[in-house]
Enzyme design. Structure first.
Site, PDB file in Angstrom:
ATOM      1  N   ASP A  10       0.814  -1.326  -0.021  1.00  0.00           N
ATOM      2  CA  ASP A  10       0.108  -0.215  -0.154  1.00  0.00           C
ATOM      3  C   ASP A  10       0.995   1.150   0.096  1.00  0.00           C
ATOM      4  O   ASP A  10       1.984   1.087   0.352  1.00  0.00           O
ATOM      5  CB  ASP A  10      -0.975  -0.039   1.317  1.00  0.00           C
ATOM      6  CG  ASP A  10      -1.823   1.226   1.269  1.00  0.00           C
ATOM      7  OD1 ASP A  10      -2.198   1.728   0.201  1.00  0.00           O
ATOM      8  OD2 ASP A  10      -2.163   1.730   2.322  1.00  0.00           O
ATOM      9  N   SER A  11       0.476   2.451  -0.239  1.00  0.00           N
ATOM     10  CA  SER A  11       1.043   3.711  -0.251  1.00  0.00           C
ATOM     11  C   SER A  11       1.468   3.785   1.133  1.00  0.00           C
ATOM     12  O   SER A  11       2.340   4.395   1.548  1.00  0.00           O
ATOM     13  CB  SER A  11       0.360   4.707  -1.020  1.00  0.00           C
ATOM     14  OG  SER A  11      -1.182   4.775  -0.253  1.00  0.00           O
ATOM     15  N   CYS A  73      -4.398  -1.008  -2.180  1.00  0.00           N
ATOM     16  CA  CYS A  73      -4.393   0.539  -2.180  1.00  0.00           C
ATOM     17  C   CYS A  73      -5.407   0.508  -3.617  1.00  0.00           C
ATOM     18  O   CYS A  73      -5.062   0.248  -4.321  1.00  0.00           O
ATOM     19  CB  CYS A  73      -3.014   0.956  -2.487  1.00  0.00           C
ATOM     20  SG  CYS A  73      -2.988   2.594  -2.933  1.00  0.00           S
ATOM     21  N   GLU A 151      -4.819   9.449   9.046  1.00  0.00           N
ATOM     22  CA  GLU A 151      -3.476   9.182   9.298  1.00  0.00           C
ATOM     23  C   GLU A 151      -3.129  10.105  10.837  1.00  0.00           C
ATOM     24  O   GLU A 151      -2.201   9.906  11.422  1.00  0.00           O
ATOM     25  CB  GLU A 151      -2.515   9.781   8.435  1.00  0.00           C
ATOM     26  CG  GLU A 151      -2.676   9.030   6.844  1.00  0.00           C
ATOM     27  CD  GLU A 151      -1.402   8.118   6.660  1.00  0.00           C
ATOM     28  OE1 GLU A 151      -0.340   8.586   7.033  1.00  0.00           O
ATOM     29  OE2 GLU A 151      -1.647   6.978   6.260  1.00  0.00           O
ATOM     30  N   CYS A 185     -10.869   3.241  -0.902  1.00  0.00           N
ATOM     31  CA  CYS A 185      -9.687   3.395  -0.327  1.00  0.00           C
ATOM     32  C   CYS A 185      -9.317   2.655   1.098  1.00  0.00           C
ATOM     33  O   CYS A 185     -10.374   2.812   1.852  1.00  0.00           O
ATOM     34  CB  CYS A 185      -9.452   4.881   0.088  1.00  0.00           C
ATOM     35  SG  CYS A 185      -7.966   5.380   0.901  1.00  0.00           S
ATOM     36  N   HIS A 187      -7.853   3.221   3.561  1.00  0.00           N
ATOM     37  CA  HIS A 187      -7.856   3.864   4.746  1.00  0.00           C
ATOM     38  C   HIS A 187      -9.533   4.192   5.565  1.00  0.00           C
ATOM     39  O   HIS A 187      -9.472   4.204   6.501  1.00  0.00           O
ATOM     40  CB  HIS A 187      -7.251   5.303   4.320  1.00  0.00           C
ATOM     41  CG  HIS A 187      -5.961   5.615   4.600  1.00  0.00           C
ATOM     42  ND1 HIS A 187      -5.221   4.924   3.594  1.00  0.00           N
ATOM     43  CD2 HIS A 187      -4.885   6.042   5.427  1.00  0.00           C
ATOM     44  CE1 HIS A 187      -3.688   5.322   3.868  1.00  0.00           C
ATOM     45  NE2 HIS A 187      -3.669   5.923   5.079  1.00  0.00           N
TER      46      HIS A 187
HETATM   47  N1  DGL Z   1      -4.344   3.534   0.765  1.00  0.00           N
HETATM   48  C1  DGL Z   1      -4.651   4.681  -0.401  1.00  0.00           C
HETATM   49  C2  DGL Z   1      -5.856   4.011  -1.355  1.00  0.00           C
HETATM   50  O1  DGL Z   1      -6.191   3.090  -0.893  1.00  0.00           O
HETATM   51  C3  DGL Z   1      -4.843   5.876   0.266  1.00  0.00           C
HETATM   52  C4  DGL Z   1      -3.541   6.561   0.567  1.00  0.00           C
HETATM   53  C5  DGL Z   1      -3.089   7.634  -0.505  1.00  0.00           C
HETATM   54  O2  DGL Z   1      -3.580   8.309  -1.165  1.00  0.00           O
HETATM   55  O3  DGL Z   1      -1.918   7.104  -1.144  1.00  0.00           O
HETATM   56  O4  DGL Z   1      -6.070   4.780  -2.358  1.00  0.00           O
END
Ligand code: DGL
Length: 268
Positions: A10-11, A73, A151, A185, A187
């Site tokens: 993931d990012s 992600c 975050e 997403c 998150h």
């Molecule tokens: N985890 C990323 C996603 O699912 C979100 C965070 C990002 O913008 O990198 O898109």
């Protein structure tokens, strides 16, 4: 049978919401998780940059001899799935399984999609949803504030700043009358209670992590790639920024203590 680990990236650490689901349904599999915490967020960056980062993340997981790579992600899965074309192992993104779960859940054919700006601009969810059912009405909303709010740990049901942002983002989905909303997403599951409170009980939330974990399990089983271990899998965590706070933040996403060590690595 294949005892190599499942590679997940993931990012940032949002992808741990997928790991949480996967650990529950495949408890004997080893998992290598890579979170690009030094370069998060991806969701506000250009296609070229996201593709470059995704390739580097995939390379890192390949160096760990994984049997499958999951892009946990929403942004990478939407913008850069092509980076997996030449991979020597299976690849899974979150868009397809999540879209399928949403189509199965909707009763009125109206689906909302919440995602990062890059995810929504890519149109990947729309394309996938319409492939499954051409008659769907889809409302996509870019939610750039959600990732920083999560975050920052502003995830409690009474965190006013997150409630205000969510009320604003959800307006068009409420007016469209969607009965199913994709948390596009990884998150966003952390603020599912805030989103759910605003949308009301009649709306089903589909989290990318849950649907993708089930798809990952079925790919592994179909291809005979399951482990033969029966004593529980082991977990390794890698990040690209300071690992000091990893255990605290990871606990939010995994909803359990993280006892394993985390290593800082450099990619690219
Ligand atoms: N985890 C990323 C996603 O699912 C979100 C965070 C990002 O913008 O990198 O898109």
């Amino acid at each position: 049978m294949d005892n190599r680990p499942i590679g997940v990236f993931d990012s940032g650490l949002g992808g741990l919401t997928f790991v949480k689901e996967l650990k529950t349904i495949m408890p004997n599999e080893d998992i290598v998780f890579f979170g690009d915490t030094g370069r998060v967020p991806y969701g506000t960056r250009s296609r070229e940059t996201i593709e470059m980062y995704a390739r580097q993340d995939e390379e890192f997981l390949l160096s760990k001899d994984v049997k499958i790579i999951v892009a946990a992600c929403g942004t990478v899965s939407s913008v850069a799935p092509n980076t997996a074309d030449d991979l020597p192992v299976d690849f899974l993104g979150v868009v397809k399984p999540t879209a399928k779960a949403a189509v199965n859940a909707t009763k009125n054919g109206k689906i909302g999609v919440l995602g990062t700006p890059a995810t929504i601009k890519s149109g990947a969810y729309n394309k996938e949803l319409l492939k499954l059912d051409r008659t769907l009405s889809i409302t996509g909303v870019e939610c750039p504030l959600f990732v920083p709010l999560v975050e920052e740990g502003l995830i409690n049901r009474d965190d006013q700043i997150t409630i205000l942002a969510a009320e604003r983002y959800l307006k068009s989905i409420i007016s469209a009358g969607a009965d199913t909303v994709i948390l596009g997403c990884t998150h966003y599951p952390l603020i599912a209670s805030i989103i759910g409170d605003i949308l009301g009980e009649g709306v089903t939330l589909i989290s990318a992590g849950g649907a993708t974990a089930h798809e990952c399990k079925s790919i592994i089983e179909q291809k005979g790639l399951q482990t033969d271990r029966t004593t529980g899998g082991s977990y390794s965590y890698y990040v690209t920024d300071r690992p000091e706070n990893f255990a605290n933040t990871a606990k939010l996403f995994l909803q359990e203590e993280v006892s394993e060590a985390v290593s800082r690595v450099h990619v690219g």
